[in-house]
Scaffold this motif. Structure first.
Motif, PDB file in Angstrom:
ATOM      1  N   LEU A  62     -49.179  21.321  22.949  1.00 40.99           N
ATOM      2  CA  LEU A  62     -49.711  20.341  23.903  1.00 40.99           C
ATOM      3  C   LEU A  62     -49.652  20.858  25.335  1.00 40.99           C
ATOM      4  N   PHE A  63     -48.669  21.708  25.636  1.00 43.19           N
ATOM      5  CA  PHE A  63     -48.501  22.219  26.994  1.00 43.19           C
ATOM      6  C   PHE A  63     -48.994  23.655  27.156  1.00 43.19           C
ATOM      7  N   VAL A  64     -49.680  24.188  26.165  1.00 45.00           N
ATOM      8  CA  VAL A  64     -50.030  25.612  26.188  1.00 45.00           C
ATOM      9  C   VAL A  64     -51.001  25.954  27.316  1.00 45.00           C
ATOM     10  N   HIS A  65     -51.774  24.981  27.816  1.00 46.55           N
ATOM     11  CA  HIS A  65     -52.700  25.288  28.907  1.00 46.55           C
ATOM     12  C   HIS A  65     -51.974  25.626  30.202  1.00 46.55           C
ATOM     13  N   ALA A  66     -50.678  25.385  30.259  1.00 46.60           N
ATOM     14  CA  ALA A  66     -49.922  25.816  31.433  1.00 46.60           C
ATOM     15  C   ALA A  66     -50.096  27.313  31.660  1.00 46.60           C
ATOM     16  N   VAL A  67     -50.208  28.072  30.585  1.00 47.64           N
ATOM     17  CA  VAL A  67     -50.303  29.531  30.694  1.00 47.64           C
ATOM     18  C   VAL A  67     -51.627  29.926  31.344  1.00 47.64           C
ATOM     19  N   SER A  68     -52.733  29.360  30.881  1.00 52.85           N
ATOM     20  CA  SER A  68     -54.026  29.695  31.475  1.00 52.85           C
ATOM     21  C   SER A  68     -54.147  29.179  32.903  1.00 52.85           C
TER      22      SER A  68
END
Length: 295
Positions: A62-68
């Motif tokens: 759910l929080f993986v877009h923090a990386v992009s």
């Protein structure tokens, strides 16, 4: 990543690093690990589905877009029921072990008495994990092999961000079972924990709350989750270290009984992705204005 059994967990955790750091943030998912050591499962008295009830299933995704968006995301690959990273390193229940614990072990905390120490005694609604006592040496081995390397890596990650930006904001990412929402104060989509204003600047908490509320979510602060060991231990606003815990209601995005994503998963992930650049801008502009201007 789906839940599975493995003879060994190597690596025990991952750091998903951005191409470039765009904001003074670190995201952490210490309870989303779903690789279960076979030797651990064989020790337990519970079926696999029950053993998984302590997972923050899919929270890392759910929080993986923090990386992009320019912030690192650290995640454990082993499960919370095996070892809880959101505890002191030696928060241990002497009733669980054969042998004498080290004299510096914290055996009297509220979390230990509730069966939820560094090595948990229970999952779910107080369901006992083990049919018999464990050797003290096994508890110490888990701490040395998994707990200490994880926190060492997390400290290095936070330190790197702070050196670059002059501050660091740790966002500790968790989920809560919908069944735990026993009263009106707890019937929330998100609970933001900042240790009642002591672990991070109000700027951080306000920005998260405003962004989620604007997207139609019901948000409460600190009740029933004010933040655990990680929030308390790493949060030191006067030193430029801010830590905040976010708890998501699992019913928003998954079938809690089947451990499967449901139709709401992509919406929640999309809303979090949209919130992140707003959060980064709000916090950076107000807590690191000179750096924001330079950027």
């Amino acid at each position: 990543m789906t839940a599975c059994l493995a003879d060994a967990i190597d690596p025990a955790f991952e750091v998903l690093a951005p191409v470039g750091t765009a904001a003074p943030f670190v995201f952490n998912s210490p309870h989303s690990g779903r690789i279960y050591p076979r030797s651990f499962v064989a020790q337990t008295r519970l079926d696999f589905a029950t053993l998984r009830r302590s997972e923050d299933t899919f929270v890392d995704e759910l929080f993986v877009h923090a990386v992009s968006e320019g912030a690192p995301l650290m995640r454990a690959l082993f499960p919370r029921s095996f070892l809880d990273l959101n505890r002191e390193p030696y928060e241990l229940d002497p009733r669980m072990f054969d042998g004498r614990l080290p004299p510096f072990a914290n055996t009297r905390s509220i979390r230990v008495s509730g069966g939820l120490g560094t090595i948990a005694r229970v999952v779910g609604d107080a369901q006992e994990i083990y049919p018999r006592r464990l050797a003290v040496s096994e508890a110490l081995e888990r701490i040395e092999t998994y707990y200490k390397p994880y926190h060492q890596a997390l400290r290095r990650l936070i330190g790197r961000v702070q050196r670059q930006w002059g501050l660091a904001v740790l966002v500790d990412c968790h989920s809560m079972p919908s069944a735990s929402n026993r009263d009106d104060a707890a019937r929330a989509d998100f609970v933001i924990g900042d240790r009642y204003g002591t672990s991070c600047s109000e700027i951080v908490t306000e920005a998260i709350e405003a962004g989620l509320t604007a997207r139609g979510y019901r948000v409460v602060r600190n009740k029933p989750y004010a933040g655990g060991y990680i929030t308390e231990h790493y949060g030191n606003p006067t030193a430029g270290l801010h830590a905040v815990q976010i708890e998501l209601n699992r019913s928003l995005y998954m079938d809690e009984a089947a451990y499967e994503r449901h139709a709401g998963f992509e919406q929640v992930r999309s809303d979090i992705a949209a919130l992140l650049p707003e959060l980064f801008a709000a916090v950076t502009d107000r807590l690191a204005p000179s750096r924001a201007a330079a950027e």
